[in-house]
Design a protein around this motif. Structure first.
Motif, mmCIF file in Angstrom:
data_model
loop_
_atom_site.group_PDB
_atom_site.id
_atom_site.type_symbol
_atom_site.label_atom_id
_atom_site.label_comp_id
_atom_site.label_asym_id
_atom_site.label_seq_id
_atom_site.Cartn_x
_atom_site.Cartn_y
_atom_site.Cartn_z
ATOM 1 N N ILE A 146 0.864 -1.183 0.000
ATOM 2 C CA ILE A 146 0.000 0.000 0.000
ATOM 3 C C ILE A 146 0.898 1.229 0.000
ATOM 4 C CG2 ILE A 146 -1.912 -1.191 1.155
ATOM 5 C CD1 ILE A 146 -1.312 0.343 3.679
ATOM 6 N N ALA A 147 0.353 2.324 -0.460
ATOM 7 C CA ALA A 147 1.135 3.552 -0.604
ATOM 8 C C ALA A 147 1.593 4.072 0.752
ATOM 9 C CB ALA A 147 0.290 4.614 -1.309
ATOM 10 N N PRO A 148 2.777 4.696 0.792
ATOM 11 C CA PRO A 148 3.237 5.296 2.042
ATOM 12 C C PRO A 148 2.219 6.322 2.556
ATOM 13 C CG PRO A 148 5.011 5.261 0.428
ATOM 14 C CD PRO A 148 3.752 4.856 -0.294
ATOM 15 N N GLN A 149 1.923 6.244 3.839
ATOM 16 C CA GLN A 149 0.972 7.152 4.475
ATOM 17 C C GLN A 149 1.160 7.071 5.981
ATOM 18 O OE1 GLN A 149 -3.191 5.403 4.111
ATOM 19 N NE2 GLN A 149 -2.002 4.201 2.634
ATOM 20 N N PRO A 150 0.616 8.048 6.721
ATOM 21 C CA PRO A 150 0.749 8.006 8.181
ATOM 22 C C PRO A 150 0.049 6.764 8.753
ATOM 23 C CG PRO A 150 0.045 10.179 7.441
ATOM 24 C CD PRO A 150 -0.040 9.265 6.250
ATOM 25 N N VAL A 151 0.789 5.979 9.511
ATOM 26 C CA VAL A 151 0.256 4.716 10.026
ATOM 27 C C VAL A 151 -0.715 4.943 11.193
ATOM 28 C CG1 VAL A 151 0.897 2.514 11.099
ATOM 29 C CG2 VAL A 151 2.259 3.436 9.236
ATOM 30 N N GLY A 152 -0.481 5.960 12.008
ATOM 31 C CA GLY A 152 -1.349 6.206 13.164
ATOM 32 C C GLY A 152 -2.806 6.392 12.787
ATOM 33 N N PRO A 153 -3.106 7.350 11.897
ATOM 34 C CA PRO A 153 -4.506 7.538 11.517
ATOM 35 C C PRO A 153 -5.118 6.301 10.856
ATOM 36 C CG PRO A 153 -3.207 9.433 10.835
ATOM 37 C CD PRO A 153 -2.250 8.391 11.323
ATOM 38 N N LEU A 154 -4.341 5.638 10.001
ATOM 39 C CA LEU A 154 -4.850 4.451 9.321
ATOM 40 C C LEU A 154 -5.161 3.342 10.329
ATOM 41 C CD1 LEU A 154 -5.550 3.082 6.660
ATOM 42 C CD2 LEU A 154 -3.138 2.402 6.465
ATOM 43 N N THR A 155 -4.304 3.169 11.316
ATOM 44 C CA THR A 155 -4.542 2.161 12.356
ATOM 45 C C THR A 155 -5.847 2.444 13.088
ATOM 46 O OG1 THR A 155 -2.165 1.837 12.669
ATOM 47 C CG2 THR A 155 -3.601 1.113 14.457
ATOM 48 N N HIS A 156 -6.040 3.708 13.488
ATOM 49 C CA HIS A 156 -7.250 4.060 14.249
ATOM 50 C C HIS A 156 -8.507 3.956 13.390
ATOM 51 C CE1 HIS A 156 -5.487 5.087 18.101
ATOM 52 N NE2 HIS A 156 -4.476 5.594 17.425
ATOM 53 N N LEU A 157 -8.413 4.324 12.122
ATOM 54 C CA LEU A 157 -9.572 4.201 11.234
ATOM 55 C C LEU A 157 -9.983 2.737 11.062
ATOM 56 C CD1 LEU A 157 -8.645 6.833 8.510
ATOM 57 C CD2 LEU A 157 -10.711 6.859 9.923
ATOM 58 N N LEU A 158 -9.014 1.877 10.799
ATOM 59 C CA LEU A 158 -9.342 0.462 10.605
ATOM 60 C C LEU A 158 -9.768 -0.203 11.907
ATOM 61 C CD1 LEU A 158 -6.572 -0.599 8.065
ATOM 62 C CD2 LEU A 158 -9.020 -0.289 7.627
ATOM 63 N N SER A 159 -9.110 0.135 12.999
ATOM 64 C CA SER A 159 -9.488 -0.430 14.301
ATOM 65 C C SER A 159 -10.916 -0.017 14.660
ATOM 66 C CB SER A 159 -8.513 0.049 15.373
ATOM 67 O OG SER A 159 -8.911 -0.422 16.645
ATOM 68 N N GLY A 160 -11.222 1.256 14.459
ATOM 69 C CA GLY A 160 -12.578 1.733 14.747
ATOM 70 C C GLY A 160 -13.614 1.045 13.881
ATOM 71 N N ALA A 161 -13.295 0.865 12.609
ATOM 72 C CA ALA A 161 -14.230 0.194 11.705
ATOM 73 C C ALA A 161 -14.466 -1.248 12.139
ATOM 74 C CB ALA A 161 -13.697 0.241 10.276
ATOM 75 N N MET A 162 -13.403 -1.937 12.528
ATOM 76 C CA MET A 162 -13.560 -3.337 12.936
ATOM 77 C C MET A 162 -14.296 -3.459 14.269
ATOM 78 S SD MET A 162 -10.150 -5.323 11.588
ATOM 79 C CE MET A 162 -8.917 -4.149 12.133
ATOM 80 N N ASN A 163 -14.011 -2.569 15.213
ATOM 81 C CA ASN A 163 -14.743 -2.592 16.484
ATOM 82 C C ASN A 163 -16.223 -2.297 16.265
ATOM 83 O OD1 ASN A 163 -12.596 -3.290 18.172
ATOM 84 N ND2 ASN A 163 -11.993 -1.173 18.494
ATOM 85 N N GLU A 164 -16.525 -1.326 15.418
ATOM 86 C CA GLU A 164 -17.919 -0.993 15.125
ATOM 87 C C GLU A 164 -18.615 -2.153 14.424
ATOM 88 O OE1 GLU A 164 -21.500 0.809 15.092
ATOM 89 O OE2 GLU A 164 -19.718 1.459 16.198
ATOM 90 N N ALA A 165 -17.922 -2.797 13.494
ATOM 91 C CA ALA A 165 -18.495 -3.959 12.814
ATOM 92 C C ALA A 165 -18.780 -5.069 13.816
ATOM 93 C CB ALA A 165 -17.552 -4.448 11.717
#
Length: 197
Positions: A146-165
């Motif tokens: 995947i393209a270089p990007q800030p890992v912190g925001p991506l981690t929280h976005l995916l973690s939040g999505a999985m917890n909500e799911a």
């Protein structure tokens, strides 16, 4: 040979955690009384207070135990794969499948944030599941998947999505929803790839 004091202590803590986990999962935090919990084990409240400051401290220990077991399942699934991408997707799928367990949902996702408070629950989550997700994302970025990007925001976005799911799945009566949610998550992750499959 009689058990040592250390062995007795470990056995008592294990029994308290096991019974507390059973009751918290079955009845929810608010409905569990310490009196009923120690009665079920043939212990006194004094024995419980010798090891835990109270109901909230006992619950926190149960939450940590459940989080560690979910994290172990995620890590085992990831480590069974080769390549950072397959490790990431296997770990994410394992998290969702582990979170479909009603015991995990009740203790970790429903009562956990309510009882411990959002900040403490997030800190515990970040130290276990969040850390593994962050490491997996760093690997796929380092490997150019995947393209270089800030890992912190991506981690929280995916973690939040999985917890909500996982919370949504806890309220679902349709057994197909788990497989549909896993497929949707994998499609979402695939969209992050430099060259989607």
């Amino acid at each position: 040979m009689s058990p040592t004091k250390s062995e007795q202590r470990q056995a008592t803590v294990h029994a308290l955690l096991t019974e507390a986990r059973r009751q918290f999962a079955r009845d929810g935090y608010a409905a569990v009384s310490l009196a009923a919990l120690v009665d079920a084990l043939g212990l006194t409240k004094g024995a419980l207070y010798h090891h835990f400051a109270g109901k909230a401290a006992l619950f926190r220990a149960v939450v940590e135990q459940v989080q560690a077991q979910v994290a172990d399942r995620v890590v085992a699934a990831a480590e069974s794969e080769t390549g950072s991408w397959d490790q990431l997707t296997a770990g994410c799928e394992a998290f969702l499948r582990a979170s479909a367990d009603p015991e995990v949902q009740r203790i970790l996702l429903i009562d956990g944030p309510a009882v411990l408070g959002w900040d403490e629950w997030r800190a515990l989550d970040d130290a276990s599941s969040g850390r593994h997700l962050r490491e997996a994302l760093e690997s796929v970025i380092d490997d150019g998947v995947i393209a270089p990007q800030p890992v912190g925001p991506l981690t929280h976005l995916l973690s939040g999505a999985m917890n909500e799911a996982a919370l949504w799945l806890a309220r679902s009566d349709d057994p197909r929803d788990l497989d549909d949610t896993v497929a949707t998550l994998l499609a979402l992750l695939n969209a992050l790839r430099v060259r989607p499959r």
